[in-house]
Design a protein around this motif. Structure first.
Motif, PDB file in Angstrom:
ATOM      1  N   CYS A 240      36.500 -36.728  -9.621  1.00 48.09           N
ATOM      2  CA  CYS A 240      35.872 -35.862  -8.625  1.00 48.09           C
ATOM      3  C   CYS A 240      36.922 -34.875  -8.118  1.00 48.09           C
ATOM      4  N   ARG A 241      36.573 -33.632  -8.028  1.00 48.53           N
ATOM      5  CA  ARG A 241      37.524 -32.623  -7.564  1.00 48.53           C
ATOM      6  C   ARG A 241      37.792 -32.717  -6.073  1.00 48.53           C
ATOM      7  N   TYR A 242      36.943 -33.413  -5.333  1.00 47.59           N
ATOM      8  CA  TYR A 242      37.091 -33.494  -3.888  1.00 47.59           C
ATOM      9  C   TYR A 242      37.807 -34.762  -3.439  1.00 47.59           C
ATOM     10  N   CYS A 243      37.410 -35.929  -3.989  1.00 51.95           N
ATOM     11  CA  CYS A 243      37.988 -37.169  -3.514  1.00 51.95           C
ATOM     12  C   CYS A 243      38.856 -37.863  -4.555  1.00 51.95           C
ATOM     13  N   GLY A 244      38.829 -37.378  -5.797  1.00 47.97           N
ATOM     14  CA  GLY A 244      39.670 -37.953  -6.843  1.00 47.97           C
ATOM     15  C   GLY A 244      39.144 -39.239  -7.452  1.00 47.97           C
ATOM     16  N   THR A 245      37.931 -39.631  -7.134  1.00 44.74           N
ATOM     17  CA  THR A 245      37.344 -40.853  -7.670  1.00 44.74           C
ATOM     18  C   THR A 245      37.075 -40.682  -9.161  1.00 44.74           C
ATOM     19  N   GLU A 246      37.372 -41.723  -9.931  1.00 46.70           N
ATOM     20  CA  GLU A 246      37.062 -41.699 -11.364  1.00 46.70           C
ATOM     21  C   GLU A 246      35.551 -41.572 -11.557  1.00 46.70           C
ATOM     22  N   GLN A 247      35.154 -40.746 -12.483  1.00 52.07           N
ATOM     23  CA  GLN A 247      33.731 -40.516 -12.764  1.00 52.07           C
ATOM     24  C   GLN A 247      33.367 -41.136 -14.106  1.00 52.07           C
ATOM     25  N   PRO A 248      32.178 -41.692 -14.206  1.00 48.19           N
ATOM     26  CA  PRO A 248      31.745 -42.241 -15.503  1.00 48.19           C
ATOM     27  C   PRO A 248      31.568 -41.099 -16.489  1.00 48.19           C
ATOM     28  N   PRO A 249      31.727 -41.383 -17.776  1.00 43.22           N
ATOM     29  CA  PRO A 249      31.553 -40.331 -18.771  1.00 43.22           C
ATOM     30  C   PRO A 249      30.112 -39.803 -18.772  1.00 43.22           C
ATOM     31  N   ALA A 250      29.960 -38.556 -19.187  1.00 38.13           N
ATOM     32  CA  ALA A 250      28.639 -37.937 -19.227  1.00 38.13           C
ATOM     33  C   ALA A 250      27.772 -38.630 -20.266  1.00 38.13           C
ATOM     34  N   ALA A 251      26.499 -38.772 -19.950  1.00 40.83           N
ATOM     35  CA  ALA A 251      25.571 -39.467 -20.865  1.00 40.83           C
ATOM     36  C   ALA A 251      25.156 -38.580 -21.993  1.00 40.83           C
TER      37      ALA A 251
ATOM     38  N   THR B   2      26.693 -35.982  -9.615  1.00 46.82           N
ATOM     39  CA  THR B   2      27.003 -36.294  -8.226  1.00 46.82           C
ATOM     40  C   THR B   2      28.030 -37.409  -8.174  1.00 46.82           C
ATOM     41  N   CYS B   3      29.033 -37.234  -7.318  1.00 51.85           N
ATOM     42  CA  CYS B   3      30.061 -38.251  -7.122  1.00 51.85           C
ATOM     43  C   CYS B   3      29.463 -39.396  -6.312  1.00 51.85           C
ATOM     44  N   SER B   4      29.687 -40.616  -6.751  1.00 51.51           N
ATOM     45  CA  SER B   4      29.133 -41.768  -6.047  1.00 51.51           C
ATOM     46  C   SER B   4      29.904 -42.074  -4.761  1.00 51.51           C
ATOM     47  N   ALA B   5      31.151 -41.606  -4.650  1.00 51.84           N
ATOM     48  CA  ALA B   5      31.956 -41.895  -3.463  1.00 51.84           C
ATOM     49  C   ALA B   5      31.728 -40.875  -2.345  1.00 51.84           C
ATOM     50  N   CYS B   6      31.861 -39.592  -2.655  1.00 51.73           N
ATOM     51  CA  CYS B   6      31.759 -38.571  -1.597  1.00 51.73           C
ATOM     52  C   CYS B   6      30.438 -37.816  -1.625  1.00 51.73           C
ATOM     53  N   LEU B   7      29.605 -38.086  -2.621  1.00 45.30           N
ATOM     54  CA  LEU B   7      28.271 -37.504  -2.768  1.00 45.30           C
ATOM     55  C   LEU B   7      28.259 -35.996  -2.988  1.00 45.30           C
ATOM     56  N   SER B   8      29.382 -35.415  -3.413  1.00 45.69           N
ATOM     57  CA  SER B   8      29.371 -33.995  -3.766  1.00 45.69           C
ATOM     58  C   SER B   8      28.580 -33.856  -5.069  1.00 45.69           C
ATOM     59  N   ASP B   9      27.726 -32.843  -5.122  1.00 47.77           N
ATOM     60  CA  ASP B   9      26.812 -32.735  -6.263  1.00 47.77           C
ATOM     61  C   ASP B   9      27.122 -31.577  -7.201  1.00 47.77           C
ATOM     62  N   ASP B  10      28.328 -31.019  -7.138  1.00 55.88           N
ATOM     63  CA  ASP B  10      28.665 -29.907  -8.009  1.00 55.88           C
ATOM     64  C   ASP B  10      29.839 -30.194  -8.940  1.00 55.88           C
ATOM     65  N   ILE B  11      29.957 -31.447  -9.335  1.00 53.01           N
ATOM     66  CA  ILE B  11      31.036 -31.829 -10.249  1.00 53.01           C
ATOM     67  C   ILE B  11      30.562 -31.539 -11.671  1.00 53.01           C
ATOM     68  N   PRO B  12      31.363 -30.843 -12.485  1.00 52.86           N
ATOM     69  CA  PRO B  12      30.968 -30.593 -13.874  1.00 52.86           C
ATOM     70  C   PRO B  12      30.663 -31.898 -14.601  1.00 52.86           C
ATOM     71  N   ALA B  13      29.682 -31.861 -15.482  1.00 52.51           N
ATOM     72  CA  ALA B  13      29.233 -33.069 -16.180  1.00 52.51           C
ATOM     73  C   ALA B  13      30.347 -33.705 -17.005  1.00 52.51           C
ATOM     74  N   ALA B  14      31.282 -32.917 -17.533  1.00 46.07           N
ATOM     75  CA  ALA B  14      32.345 -33.458 -18.377  1.00 46.07           C
ATOM     76  C   ALA B  14      33.563 -33.922 -17.576  1.00 46.07           C
ATOM     77  N   ALA B  15      33.561 -33.774 -16.251  1.00 48.31           N
ATOM     78  CA  ALA B  15      34.725 -34.143 -15.436  1.00 48.31           C
ATOM     79  C   ALA B  15      34.934 -35.648 -15.427  1.00 48.31           C
ATOM     80  N   SER B  16      36.215 -36.046 -15.462  1.00 49.83           N
ATOM     81  CA  SER B  16      36.521 -37.474 -15.413  1.00 49.83           C
ATOM     82  C   SER B  16      36.898 -37.920 -14.002  1.00 49.83           C
TER      83      SER B  16
END
Length: 142
Positions: free
Chosen positions: A131-142, A115-129
């Motif tokens: 967000c496909r919707y808002c472009g916010t940087e995502q933390p690396p997958a655990a 889930t993106c922390s900025a726009c709260l979309s919950d369908d972002i692939p786990a390996a994505a760096s």
């Protein structure tokens, strides 16, 4: 234009769906006959005493319009369960097997997502760096 239509019709998926629908309709007729002529008489007999079905008469005796027919409801449940079992075991499982031999995964588990922390979309692939919707940087997958 006609060539595109022909290509669409000749795709494997369209043919598989068409055959699946034809088989499902044939099984639907068979299962409907089974529930109407085998299950319903058994349920009616369980009620006993010449009843018109398993249930209660809400209005004047003998009026089928005011009869609460639980037997028909039980029959519909049996019909649904048997129909879905046949669809699963005779269409879904063979289709999954054929597609697996082709190297395609169908009806599998969903891919891991976050889930993106900025726009709260919950369908972002786990390996994505990002967000496909808002472009916010995502933390690396655990």
């Amino acid at each position: 234009m006609l060539r595109g239509f022909k290509n669409f019709l000749m795709r494997g998926d369209v043919i598989v769906v068409a055959i699946g629908l034809i088989v499902a309709l044939a099984f639907s007729t068979l299962i409907k006959a089974f529930t109407d002529f085998v299950i319903n008489p058994i349920i009616t007999r369980l009620q006993g005493k010449g009843s018109i079905g398993l249930g209660w008469q809400l209005g004047s005796p003998g009026n089928a319009a005011t009869y609460l027919n639980l037997g028909a409801f039980i029959s519909a449940i049996v019909y649904f369960v048997v129909f879905m079992a046949i669809v699963y075991f005779m269409i879904i499982i063979p289709y999954k097997h054929v597609q697996a031999r082709r190297g395609v995964t169908v009806f599998g588990d969903p891919t891991p997502a976050k889930t993106c922390s900025a726009c709260l979309s919950d369908d972002i692939p786990a390996a994505a760096s990002k967000c496909r919707y808002c472009g916010t940087e995502q933390p690396p997958a655990a």
